[in-house]
Design a protein around this motif. Structure first.
Motif, short mmCIF file in Angstrom:
data_model
loop_
_atom_site.label_atom_id
_atom_site.label_comp_id
_atom_site.label_asym_id
_atom_site.label_seq_id
_atom_site.Cartn_x
_atom_site.Cartn_y
_atom_site.Cartn_z
N LEU A 42 29.15 74.26 -37.67
CA LEU A 42 28.44 74.49 -36.41
C LEU A 42 28.34 73.18 -35.62
CD1 LEU A 42 26.68 76.43 -34.63
CD2 LEU A 42 24.72 75.61 -35.96
N THR A 79 35.71 72.26 -31.90
CA THR A 79 36.71 73.29 -32.19
C THR A 79 38.07 72.63 -32.40
OG1 THR A 79 37.28 73.57 -29.87
CG2 THR A 79 35.51 74.98 -30.74
N GLU A 117 26.39 75.40 -25.58
CA GLU A 117 26.73 76.83 -25.68
C GLU A 117 26.33 77.40 -27.04
OE1 GLU A 117 30.92 76.82 -24.89
OE2 GLU A 117 30.64 76.56 -22.73
N ARG A 118 26.49 76.62 -28.08
CA ARG A 118 26.12 77.06 -29.43
C ARG A 118 24.61 77.07 -29.65
NH1 ARG A 118 30.54 73.72 -33.09
NH2 ARG A 118 32.30 75.14 -32.74
N ILE A 136 22.63 74.64 -30.60
CA ILE A 136 22.34 74.08 -31.92
C ILE A 136 20.90 73.61 -32.05
CG2 ILE A 136 24.76 73.47 -32.33
CD1 ILE A 136 23.94 70.51 -31.88
N ARG A 138 19.08 76.75 -33.10
CA ARG A 138 19.52 77.29 -34.39
C ARG A 138 19.15 76.38 -35.56
NH1 ARG A 138 25.60 79.16 -33.38
NH2 ARG A 138 25.31 80.13 -35.41
#
Length: 148
Positions: A68, A72, A99-100, A102, A105
């Motif tokens: 994560l 990419t 966008e993730r 993080i 999360r």
């Protein structure tokens, strides 16, 4: 919550003894591997399964792979293989982390006594530094970061 102590380290341009000594001396409890690909034969002692074994046996440290926090394949190739511009890489990777989400999360306390690992010898042109700076910005400076 008080500040969270977080270190970072790269495994290239160092010996195994120097690498593991720095991990031990820093009081690391868990190494978080932020490489996208952690099984390359070129990684030497830092190949995922070997690294997990060595960290546990030599340092008593846990190993976790956390893609994560990795760029990419496309981002990596544009920078590494195609010799892309660092500023472009940085901008694109920061956007990816946003966008993730993080910072939502993950939680600061998850990084206490941890060490982010990637391949780059120094943090200057490395995504592990960008991860720390991004999270520190989102978490109001909670991370006390030291690059080993």
């Amino acid at each position: 919550m008080s500040n969270v102590e977080l270190t970072t380290i790269g495994f290239t341009k160092t010996t195994a003894s120097s690498f593991f000594d720095r991990i031990k001396k820093a009081g690391v409890k868990k190494v978080i591997d932020v490489r996208l690909h952690n099984t390359s034969q070129l990684a030497g002692f830092a190949k995922a399964d070997d690294l997990a074994y060595f960290l546990k046996q030599i340092c008593g440290v846990e190993y976790v792979h956390q893609p994560l926090l990795a760029p990419t394949d496309d981002i990596l190739k544009a920078f590494k293989r195609d010799k892309g511009d660092w500023n472009v890489y940085q901008r694109v990777f920061l956007k990816l982390m946003e966008e993730r989400r993080i910072e939502v999360r993950l939680k600061p306390e998850m990084f206490q006594s941890c060490c982010l690992l990637c391949s780059e010898a120094t943090p200057h042109h490395c995504h592990r530094r960008l991860v720390c700076e991004y999270l520190n910005d989102k978490w109001d400076g909670k991370l006390q970061v030291r690059h080993l």
